[in-house]
Design an enzyme around this catalytic site. Structure first.
Site, PDB file in Angstrom:
ATOM      1  N   ASP A   1      -9.395   8.353   6.038  1.00  0.00           N
ATOM      2  CA  ASP A   1      -8.610   8.063   4.783  1.00  0.00           C
ATOM      3  C   ASP A   1     -10.374   7.861   3.696  1.00  0.00           C
ATOM      4  OD1 ASP A   1      -6.989   7.692   2.457  1.00  0.00           O
ATOM      5  OD2 ASP A   1      -5.703   6.831   3.511  1.00  0.00           O
TER       6      ASP A   1
ATOM      7  N   GLY B   1       0.422  -0.793   0.267  1.00  0.00           N
ATOM      8  CA  GLY B   1       0.229   0.010  -0.096  1.00  0.00           C
ATOM      9  C   GLY B   1       0.589   1.347   0.032  1.00  0.00           C
TER      10      GLY B   1
END
Lengths: 342, 225
Positions: free
Chosen positions: B125, B11
């Protein structure tokens, strides 16, 4: 087969005229002439910038045609950046474009300035679908293409990064001029420093916010004596580090989200070699190729307007001169672009 | 104790491995060093975000939300071991889902988000990539940017991020998705709170660059009505 387009840029501090051509299906930039307004003090004053543009326009036009080795009659269309930008500045370009189009009976092509920054980069490196990071005095955006438009995946919620950096150096008394011998004064100042101070860092998903960073850094700067070069240097270094890290982090997030194979850095702030270095490292971690538009085409210029105008010309996107009204807040994601995939 | 590690994702800020932990399918999440960051900065970042994620995820689990259970934490390696959620990221599958199913998922997600916000936690997020669909249920993951706040600004930013994410990844489903999301969200938080969040979301959107002035004025005007 040759198609030639003249492009006019006057959205902010730069007046530029470029000539782009498609010769047997190969793109070419035949001229890219700019004249930049440099304020004596403070930031850009829209009226004074527009007066600069008015004075410079005829000279820049003449020089661009000379460099391209063509006369205005050889041009197939007149492209102009109608926005986004500063009203008084935009009107100079729009007026010239309307005149040229009506007097010489050429099609008039409206170009979005932000789209042009992206298209020139895509053309230079022959990219079809990059993750675009657009950084300039007025913009900070992470952009991808989707369904015939550029979509904003992340952006600043307040100040643009170029504006942030210029405001900071101005407020601490280092600018103008903002650029000395091709180097931004922030980079000069950062060289005096060596220590890292933690400053506010605001990342919200793919969005960022710079206002807290600016306020806090200026507050610290108030308590530093101007002669203490080391302390000012530490602050410049930390400020630059924080702002750039925020930008690289949101770009990294967007890259991990979209799995794009390439990253394209465009806009005036793309010229910073410190930002460049960070992007190089970040993209290599994710095995993405990385491209940065060279300074001549990264800062505002007429060539990018001409090239984007050429793409629009091929799809017959014209307007009547009477309708060529400037749009100060013409958003990137409003524009439907026929050459982008569905 | 732990078995073989299989890398499943790289990620933006962490590497994820799949493994078995005490007999459960588990994910090992390690926040990596970022060579583009100043080292002092880098360490404090990784530490802070690992701690926040551990804290928030375990609190939300105790509240009964669809989040991974926290199994183990090792701060010296900026590492968390969590329950593995078997499913697909909403960002990867959204385009192939039917409109009815999108409606159902969005409304369930609205309920989850509302409970999170009701407990003064924001995600920070909240995008489609951080939502996993497992057996027809939305699971919220990745709490590295989350935090505690009573400021509705933070909750509104979560929803703004979600909205932007769906508009960028599946613009044709955005309207259906957000309508159902709000339905679920408002059911939990009540009309009045919901209205103030909605207002803040549209205000945040107007802070973006180059919004048409007429639209900006219209919204400003509505605020005083």
């Amino acid at each position: 087969m040759k198609t030639t387009i003249l492009g006019i840029e006057s959205t902010s501090h730069t007046f530029g005229i470029g000539v782009a051509a498609l010769i047997d299906n190969k793109p070419a930039i035949l001229a890219n002439i700019i004249s930049r307004y440099v304020p004596e003090k403070g930031g850009i004053h829209p009226r004074e910038a527009s007066q600069h543009h008015i004075t410079e326009a005829p000279k820049v036009l003449k020089k661009a045609l000379e460099t391209a080795g063509i006369s205005i009659n050889d041009v197939d269309g007149i492209a102009v950046a109608l926005g986004p930008g500063l009203g008084p500045c935009l009107r100079v370009g729009a007026t010239l474009a309307r005149f040229l189009a009506s007097y010489y009976d050429k099609p008039l092509i409206p170009v979005n300035h932000a789209v042009a920054h992206i298209e020139i980069g895509k053309m230079m490196f022959n990219l079809s679908d990059p993750l675009v990071v657009y950084v300039s005095g007025g913009n900070t955006m992470i952009v991808i293409q989707k369904k015939k438009r550029y979509r904003v995946l992340g952006e600043t919620l307040d100040v643009a990064i170029g504006n942030l950096i210029d405001t900071f150096v101005r407020e601490i008394g280092l600018a103008p001029p903002y650029i000395i011998k091709g180097k931004h004064v922030l980079d000069v100042c950062a060289e005096w420093g060596s220590n890292f101070i933690e400053l506010p860092y605001t990342v919200k998903g793919n969005d960022l916010s710079f206002s807290g960073l600016l306020t806090a850094t200026l507050r610290i700067a108030k308590n530093i004596s101007k002669d203490d070069r080391n302390a000012i240097g530490d602050l410049c270094l930390s400020f630059r580090e924080t702002a750039y890290n925020m930008l690289v982090e949101v770009s990294e997030r967007a890259l991990a989200l979209t799995h794009k194979k390439s990253v394209l850095l465009v806009g005036g702030v793309a010229a910073s070699k410190y930002l460049d270095r960070k992007f190089k490292i970040m993209t290599s971690i994710h095995n993405a190729s990385y491209y940065v538009v060279p300074p001549e085409y990264a800062g505002d210029n007429g060539a990018m307007i001409a090239w984007t105008g050429l793409l629009l010309y091929l799809h017959k996107r014209f307007i009547e001169p009477i309708n060529a009204i400037v749009k100060q807040r013409w958003r990137l994601d409003e524009v439907v672009l026929p050459w982008l995939p569905d | 104790m732990a078995s073989r590690l299989i890398k499943i994702a790289h990620g933006a800020e962490a590497i994820l491995f799949k493994t078995m932990f005490l007999g459960y399918d588990a994910v090992v999440k390690i926040r990596e060093e970022k060579p583009y960051r100043h080292p002092v900065y880098d360490r404090s970042f990784r530490l802070r975000r690992t701690i926040t994620e551990a804290k928030v995820v375990s609190q939300l689990k105790m509240l009964g939300l669809n989040v991974p259970a926290l199994f183990f934490i090792d701060l010296s390696n900026y590492m968390l071991v969590m329950e593995y959620i078997n499913g697909s990221k909403l960002s990867d599958i959204i385009q192939s889902l039917s409109e009815d199913y999108v409606e159902e998922l969005a409304s369930k997600l609205g309920i989850q988000a509302a409970i999170m916000h009701k407990n003064k936690i924001y995600h920070g997020d909240f995008t489609l990539a951080n939502i996993i669909i497992s057996k027809g249920e939305p699971y919220i993951i990745d709490f590295g940017l989350s935090g505690y706040s009573t400021d509705i600004e933070e909750y509104a930013i979560d929803i703004h991020l979600l909205m932007r994410s769906i508009e960028a990844l599946a613009p044709e489903k955005a309207e259906v998705f957000m309508t159902s999301f709000w339905r679920g969200y408002c059911n939990i938080l009540g009309k009045e709170f919901c209205r103030s969040i909605k207002e803040r979301v549209s205000e945040i959107r107007l802070r973006g660059r180059y919004i048409e002035e007429s639209l900006r004025r219209k919204i400003r005007h509505e605020r005083y009505m």
